[in-house]
Design a protein around this motif. Sequence first.
Motif, PDB file in Angstrom:
ATOM      1  N   LYS A 109       0.830  -1.192   0.000  1.00 16.41           N
ATOM      2  CA  LYS A 109       0.000   0.000   0.000  1.00 16.41           C
ATOM      3  C   LYS A 109       0.870   1.249   0.000  1.00 16.41           C
ATOM      4  O   LYS A 109       2.076   1.207   0.276  1.00 16.41           O
ATOM      5  N   ASN A 110       0.208   2.366  -0.284  1.00 14.98           N
ATOM      6  CA  ASN A 110       0.872   3.655  -0.214  1.00 14.98           C
ATOM      7  C   ASN A 110       1.279   3.937   1.231  1.00 14.98           C
ATOM      8  O   ASN A 110       0.548   3.625   2.164  1.00 14.98           O
ATOM      9  N   PHE A 111       2.450   4.554   1.391  1.00 18.16           N
ATOM     10  CA  PHE A 111       2.991   4.846   2.722  1.00 18.16           C
ATOM     11  C   PHE A 111       1.983   5.605   3.585  1.00 18.16           C
ATOM     12  O   PHE A 111       1.725   5.248   4.740  1.00 18.16           O
ATOM     13  N   ILE A 112       1.414   6.685   3.039  1.00 17.12           N
ATOM     14  CA  ILE A 112       0.508   7.533   3.826  1.00 17.12           C
ATOM     15  C   ILE A 112      -0.751   6.769   4.230  1.00 17.12           C
ATOM     16  O   ILE A 112      -1.307   6.986   5.312  1.00 17.12           O
ATOM     17  N   ASP A 113      -1.178   5.833   3.375  1.00 13.77           N
ATOM     18  CA  ASP A 113      -2.399   5.083   3.666  1.00 13.77           C
ATOM     19  C   ASP A 113      -2.265   4.167   4.878  1.00 13.77           C
ATOM     20  O   ASP A 113      -3.272   3.797   5.490  1.00 13.77           O
ATOM     21  N   VAL A 114      -1.037   3.784   5.223  1.00 11.64           N
ATOM     22  CA  VAL A 114      -0.867   2.841   6.339  1.00 11.64           C
ATOM     23  C   VAL A 114      -0.550   3.548   7.657  1.00 11.64           C
ATOM     24  O   VAL A 114      -0.455   2.890   8.698  1.00 11.64           O
ATOM     25  N   LEU A 115      -0.372   4.863   7.612  1.00 11.54           N
ATOM     26  CA  LEU A 115       0.000   5.574   8.842  1.00 11.54           C
ATOM     27  C   LEU A 115      -1.042   5.410   9.946  1.00 11.54           C
ATOM     28  O   LEU A 115      -0.702   5.347  11.133  1.00 11.54           O
ATOM     29  N   ALA A 116      -2.321   5.330   9.576  1.00 11.86           N
ATOM     30  CA  ALA A 116      -3.391   5.266  10.583  1.00 11.86           C
ATOM     31  C   ALA A 116      -3.661   3.852  11.087  1.00 11.86           C
ATOM     32  O   ALA A 116      -4.497   3.674  11.981  1.00 11.86           O
ATOM     33  N   THR A 117      -2.950   2.868  10.552  1.00  9.71           N
ATOM     34  CA  THR A 117      -3.192   1.481  10.987  1.00  9.71           C
ATOM     35  C   THR A 117      -2.682   1.262  12.401  1.00  9.71           C
ATOM     36  O   THR A 117      -1.788   1.972  12.886  1.00  9.71           O
ATOM     37  N   ASP A 118      -3.230   0.259  13.059  1.00 12.14           N
ATOM     38  CA  ASP A 118      -2.838  -0.038  14.441  1.00 12.14           C
ATOM     39  C   ASP A 118      -1.365  -0.396  14.551  1.00 12.14           C
ATOM     40  O   ASP A 118      -0.711  -0.074  15.553  1.00 12.14           O
ATOM     41  N   ASP A 119      -0.840  -1.101  13.533  1.00 12.01           N
ATOM     42  CA  ASP A 119       0.572  -1.513  13.579  1.00 12.01           C
ATOM     43  C   ASP A 119       1.509  -0.310  13.676  1.00 12.01           C
ATOM     44  O   ASP A 119       2.524  -0.342  14.384  1.00 12.01           O
ATOM     45  N   VAL A 120       1.163   0.742  12.940  1.00 16.70           N
ATOM     46  CA  VAL A 120       2.005   1.944  12.974  1.00 16.70           C
ATOM     47  C   VAL A 120       1.693   2.775  14.218  1.00 16.70           C
ATOM     48  O   VAL A 120       2.603   3.262  14.902  1.00 16.70           O
ATOM     49  N   LYS A 121       0.426   2.894  14.543  1.00 19.52           N
ATOM     50  CA  LYS A 121       0.017   3.697  15.698  1.00 19.52           C
ATOM     51  C   LYS A 121       0.634   3.175  16.987  1.00 19.52           C
ATOM     52  O   LYS A 121       0.889   3.945  17.928  1.00 19.52           O
ATOM     53  N   SER A 122       0.916   1.888  17.038  1.00 22.81           N
ATOM     54  CA  SER A 122       1.512   1.304  18.246  1.00 22.81           C
ATOM     55  C   SER A 122       2.904   1.862  18.525  1.00 22.81           C
ATOM     56  O   SER A 122       3.410   1.759  19.645  1.00 22.81           O
ATOM     57  N   LYS A 123       3.537   2.435  17.499  1.00 21.36           N
ATOM     58  CA  LYS A 123       4.886   3.009  17.668  1.00 21.36           C
ATOM     59  C   LYS A 123       4.846   4.486  18.077  1.00 21.36           C
ATOM     60  O   LYS A 123       5.877   5.094  18.333  1.00 21.36           O
ATOM     61  N   VAL A 124       3.634   5.040  18.118  1.00 23.23           N
ATOM     62  CA  VAL A 124       3.481   6.466  18.425  1.00 23.23           C
ATOM     63  C   VAL A 124       3.465   6.676  19.930  1.00 23.23           C
ATOM     64  O   VAL A 124       2.826   5.917  20.671  1.00 23.23           O
ATOM     65  N   ALA A 125       4.147   7.725  20.384  1.00 25.00           N
ATOM     66  CA  ALA A 125       4.188   8.048  21.816  1.00 25.00           C
ATOM     67  C   ALA A 125       2.774   8.218  22.348  1.00 25.00           C
ATOM     68  O   ALA A 125       1.885   8.736  21.664  1.00 25.00           O
ATOM     69  N   LYS A 126       2.571   7.820  23.586  1.00 29.85           N
ATOM     70  CA  LYS A 126       1.242   7.859  24.202  1.00 29.85           C
ATOM     71  C   LYS A 126       0.623   9.253  24.122  1.00 29.85           C
ATOM     72  O   LYS A 126      -0.561   9.410  23.790  1.00 29.85           O
ATOM     73  N   ASP A 127       1.424  10.277  24.408  1.00 27.50           N
ATOM     74  CA  ASP A 127       0.895  11.642  24.418  1.00 27.50           C
ATOM     75  C   ASP A 127       0.487  12.136  23.031  1.00 27.50           C
ATOM     76  O   ASP A 127      -0.258  13.103  22.907  1.00 27.50           O
ATOM     77  N   ALA A 128       0.985  11.483  21.977  1.00 29.10           N
ATOM     78  CA  ALA A 128       0.689  11.921  20.618  1.00 29.10           C
ATOM     79  C   ALA A 128      -0.494  11.183  20.007  1.00 29.10           C
ATOM     80  O   ALA A 128      -0.966  11.553  18.933  1.00 29.10           O
ATOM     81  N   LYS A 129      -0.966  10.154  20.683  1.00 31.56           N
ATOM     82  CA  LYS A 129      -2.020   9.317  20.086  1.00 31.56           C
ATOM     83  C   LYS A 129      -3.310  10.098  19.833  1.00 31.56           C
ATOM     84  O   LYS A 129      -4.024   9.835  18.863  1.00 31.56           O
ATOM     85  N   ASP A 130      -3.634  11.059  20.701  1.00 33.85           N
ATOM     86  CA  ASP A 130      -4.863  11.829  20.501  1.00 33.85           C
ATOM     87  C   ASP A 130      -4.805  12.653  19.213  1.00 33.85           C
ATOM     88  O   ASP A 130      -5.829  12.896  18.569  1.00 33.85           O
ATOM     89  N   ASP A 131      -3.616  13.092  18.852  1.00 33.21           N
ATOM     90  CA  ASP A 131      -3.442  13.894  17.640  1.00 33.21           C
ATOM     91  C   ASP A 131      -3.301  13.036  16.385  1.00 33.21           C
ATOM     92  O   ASP A 131      -3.464  13.533  15.268  1.00 33.21           O
ATOM     93  N   TRP A 132      -2.974  11.794  16.565  1.00 36.50           N
ATOM     94  CA  TRP A 132      -2.529  10.958  15.449  1.00 36.50           C
ATOM     95  C   TRP A 132      -3.581  10.845  14.347  1.00 36.50           C
ATOM     96  O   TRP A 132      -3.261  10.935  13.157  1.00 36.50           O
ATOM     97  N   ALA A 133      -4.830  10.646  14.717  1.00 31.66           N
ATOM     98  CA  ALA A 133      -5.881  10.463  13.713  1.00 31.66           C
ATOM     99  C   ALA A 133      -5.999  11.694  12.818  1.00 31.66           C
ATOM    100  O   ALA A 133      -6.056  11.586  11.581  1.00 31.66           O
ATOM    101  N   GLN A 134      -6.030  12.895  13.436  1.00 33.26           N
ATOM    102  CA  GLN A 134      -6.160  14.113  12.628  1.00 33.26           C
ATOM    103  C   GLN A 134      -4.899  14.351  11.806  1.00 33.26           C
ATOM    104  O   GLN A 134      -4.966  14.813  10.659  1.00 33.26           O
ATOM    105  N   PHE A 135      -3.757  14.036  12.381  1.00 34.33           N
ATOM    106  CA  PHE A 135      -2.482  14.176  11.686  1.00 34.33           C
ATOM    107  C   PHE A 135      -2.494  13.338  10.405  1.00 34.33           C
ATOM    108  O   PHE A 135      -2.177  13.832   9.316  1.00 34.33           O
ATOM    109  N   CYS A 136      -2.890  12.065  10.544  1.00 37.48           N
ATOM    110  CA  CYS A 136      -2.921  11.159   9.388  1.00 37.48           C
ATOM    111  C   CYS A 136      -3.977  11.597   8.370  1.00 37.48           C
ATOM    112  O   CYS A 136      -3.742  11.568   7.157  1.00 37.48           O
ATOM    113  N   GLU A 137      -5.129  12.011   8.863  1.00 38.51           N
ATOM    114  CA  GLU A 137      -6.202  12.446   7.967  1.00 38.51           C
ATOM    115  C   GLU A 137      -5.774  13.674   7.168  1.00 38.51           C
ATOM    116  O   GLU A 137      -6.060  13.785   5.969  1.00 38.51           O
ATOM    117  N   SER A 138      -5.078  14.591   7.811  1.00 35.92           N
ATOM    118  CA  SER A 138      -4.616  15.794   7.132  1.00 35.92           C
ATOM    119  C   SER A 138      -3.611  15.455   6.037  1.00 35.92           C
ATOM    120  O   SER A 138      -3.678  15.998   4.932  1.00 35.92           O
TER     121      SER A 138
END
Length: 670
Positions: free
Chosen positions: A461-490
Amino acid sequence: MDFELPTHSPRAAKIPPIDFMAQLNAEQFAAVTAAPGPLLVLAGAGSGKTRTLTYRVAWLLSQGVRPGEILLLTFTNKAAKEMLHRVHDLTSIEPARFWGGTFHSLGNRALRIYGDAIKLPKNFTILDADESETLLKQTVESVDKLFFKDKTNPRPGPLFSVLSLARNTQRSIRDTVTKNFPQYGEITDRLPAFATAYEKARRDQSVVDYDDLLELWLKLLAEAPEVGAYFTHRFRHVLVDEYQDTNTLQAQIVDRVAAHHQVMAVGDDAQCIYSWRGADFENIMTFPDRHAGTVIHRIEVNYRSTPEILAFANGVLNAQPKGRHFDKELRSARQHSIKPYVVQCMDDREQAEFILKRIHSLVHDDGVAASEIAILYRSHFLALEIQLALSRAGIPYVITSGVKFFERQHVRDLVALLRFVYNPADVQAWSRIAVLLPKVGEKGALKIHAAALDHARMMQKNFIDVLATDDVKSKVAKDAKDDWAQFCESLTQVADAMSTQKPTDTVTVAIEGWYGDYLKGAYADYTDRLEELKALVGFASRFEEMQDLLAQIVLLNGETSEREVDPNTECIKLTTIHQAKGLEYDVVFLIGAADGQLPTRRSIEAGDVEEERRLFYVAVTRAKNELYISYPRVATRAGPGGMMLTPSRFLTELDDSLYEELRIKRSYGW
């Protein structure tokens, strides 16, 4: 606490004889030798304000006043040192014998000696800017641990700016937010609790911040009568430089120390341009009301500019609303010369082309030094086309009020976001935007990128398309998880725009997405920075393909960085009008003199353009010999088609006999 009031020496200070009348003009001499009392010296641009203050100190010394009985208040340590060193050259009196310096430095001095009268320990320490923000962050989190989790809320730095401005102006936090920080309007009610907690933390730790040096000095004067009386009796003469720049706290300090009314305030109401830093125009306007019997001295002989430039400047002042300014008329000590030129251009690019050709003629034909040519503007984004034109022409220039447009932090952030979406393998671009997320550092950003890259390959898949997947999100710092969805959508929205629309549309989508929200919380001057990002929309309208836009930005950065110049070398000066105050140049180009640019759209909508008029006045009075005022008919930053502009009202109010119009032929002849 016991105080010994000073006695006054009947003997004149032993200073060399000074011929004051020979060394001053009539207006300066009258102010310098004026009888003690409340004095307001209205010193017009280029009229010798510093000379007047310096000689006033020397005059007082010659009349038997002791150095220790003079209080000299300035806005910079440099100004205080220069004045006192000039006094030393005149009188041989050492600078250390005076109480002279900035309001903050003298506030510190007063609190060190007498602070215990308001229960401030003598061993208090002063927090620097970073430490103040850190303590504020800690106290806010003690009140509301989730406050900084919301990226649209101000970070500690911008929050400190809000509270600081409220303290210095003595306005409520609500009024301060409404007037200066409208982006935080929805959270106004939450801020007073933070201010209270921050103040308590400072007191508990016996520390003060920069604003405390004024607030507590005023408190000392107001709440410790014996200290107030001591200051009033000790300082027989109070002299204040740049009085028009005082904020509410500073004006009240002056009023209390100078309760005997032996005060000289030197300033110019027409140059009050720092309300965004807390300067209060009303301080100088109401000085005579607060000090009964004030004698006003006007120093109007200008040694800087030609009569024609000053006639233009006087016209700007004469258009002010009646009763809202002191009457004054600058008079030139120089010979007559050419009138200022007003130049209407088709757009920003034609404006830049005209200035480039005129600079070439000035330097090569007229022998004007490049370092004596300045290009002034109201806002940074207005200088983009000028920077591009100078860079392409290989003309050295220096921006004395900041960095080049494409090197400004928020511009680099947005360009990095565009670069990454265009090329997800660009790890440097990814790292720059990913670290803007809470608690994501450089290593964390690289870890997320590596995980996304592996997952994209595995899933094909395209790199940007997989950013919102759980596998990638698991590597995101806890404090950044709330922002992650909007970040990926943008990022997805920008990618979609990039594949289907023109660069102008893509840049707009990027500004309006996650980064726009981040910008709101990250910078107190959010509105100004947003305007600068919108200038990228106009720049992008030149290109049909994103790769061409990104390549041009990199090439421009490369070209300009190779030409880094020493500000002392022969190079054109670019600066905002605010930063040009106090400076002078042989030739001045004032660009963007259109309604919506100068005055700004915000000031027009608020019905408050008088400070913008004063900015216009400050700009034109920087010019010594030649003045060019230009404006574009079309604002290209609005994107394809642009937005139609009209000349600044500060031009249309003037009699057209005060200037010459230069009409540009489309071949760039004039």
